[in-house]
Design an enzyme around this catalytic site. Structure first.
Site, PDB file in Angstrom:
ATOM      1  CB  SER A   2      -0.959  -0.036   1.192  1.00  0.00           C
ATOM      2  OG  SER A   2      -1.911   1.001   1.078  1.00  0.00           O
ATOM      3  CB  THR A   3       1.344   4.059   2.391  1.00  0.00           C
ATOM      4  OG1 THR A   3      -0.063   4.077   2.631  1.00  0.00           O
ATOM      5  CG2 THR A   3       1.888   5.464   2.350  1.00  0.00           C
TER       6      THR A   3
ATOM      7  CG  HIS B  12      -3.971  -1.098  -0.980  1.00  0.00           C
ATOM      8  ND1 HIS B  12      -3.775  -1.065   0.383  1.00  0.00           N
ATOM      9  CD2 HIS B  12      -4.407  -2.352  -1.251  1.00  0.00           C
ATOM     10  CE1 HIS B  12      -4.071  -2.240   0.908  1.00  0.00           C
ATOM     11  NE2 HIS B  12      -4.458  -3.049  -0.075  1.00  0.00           N
TER      12      HIS B  12
ATOM     13  CG  MET C 146      -2.077   3.206   7.370  1.00  0.00           C
ATOM     14  SD  MET C 146      -2.783   4.826   6.979  1.00  0.00           S
ATOM     15  CE  MET C 146      -1.368   5.632   6.246  1.00  0.00           C
TER      16      MET C 146
ATOM     17  CG  ASP D 135      -5.316  -6.017   2.040  1.00  0.00           C
ATOM     18  OD1 ASP D 135      -5.806  -7.148   2.219  1.00  0.00           O
ATOM     19  OD2 ASP D 135      -5.200  -5.485   0.928  1.00  0.00           O
TER      20      ASP D 135
END
Length: 195
Positions: free
Chosen positions: A18-19, A45, A135, A138
């Site tokens: 993600s991030t 993401h 973050m 998941d």
């Protein structure tokens, strides 16, 4: 586990992030050599519209062919499939990518868990899964499933994460085999593939 009699071929690599993920994924993918002899499936993401450009950018920098996944693609070795933004990417027998717009998981679509869990039911112990910077949580449930099916599980270490969220939660499940800095993940995967 007794692996002396039967060599396990690890030829399915699953990556979730993600991030901070785009740069982390690029480091891993560009670290592979052409003869990796495995398929790579990636969930980053990202909103729809951004994943195609991301896949194209990776494709220019990487020895492997990188594609934005489409529904019905057959999973092939030496290819990297990036889940399109806005779609969950899952794996169905006998190794076909399916995209769907089922509800988000943990507030995201695509979700890492959807990929990891579905791939585990098809490929079982052939999988090496990797949870990178991001973050939230998941990928944690998917990590459990990969390990329960005798796959190998890796998370990025805290020091090299932009956000040590997803790897931390996955690690805390107790189902993670290796914690590895980002610049060592590609070589770690390659060393594990035929052990």
């Amino acid at each position: 586990m007794d692996n002396k009699n039967k060599k396990v071929i690890r030829d399915i690599i699953l990556i979730g992030a993600s991030t901070g993920g785009p740069n982390a994924i690029e480091k891993v993918i560009t670290g592979f050599t052409q003869d990796i002899n495995a398929a790579v499936l990636v969930v980053q993401h990202m909103p729809s519209g951004f994943t195609k450009a991301f896949a194209e950018r990776l494709n220019k920098k990487c020895r492997l062919e990188v594609l934005e996944a489409r529904d019905g693609y057959k999973i092939e070795k030496n290819k990297v499939y990036v889940a399109p933004g806005g779609y969950h990417m899952v794996v169905k027998e006998p190794g076909v990518i399916r995209l769907n717009q089922e509800p988000p998981v943990w507030g995201v679509r695509p979700a890492v868990d959807k990929l990891f869990i579905s791939a585990s039911s098809v490929f079982s112990n052939r999988i090496i899964s990797v949870v990178l910077t991001g973050m939230g949580k998941d990928g944690a449930q998917g990590t459990i499933e990969v390990k329960r099916n005798d796959g190998i599980t890796i998370v990025q270490d805290e020091e090299t994460c932009v956000i040590y969220g997803m790897p931390k939660v996955a690690f805390e499940t107790g189902y993670v085999d290796y914690v590895v800095p980002i610049d060592k993940i590609a070589s770690k995967i390659q060393s594990l593939m035929n052990n």
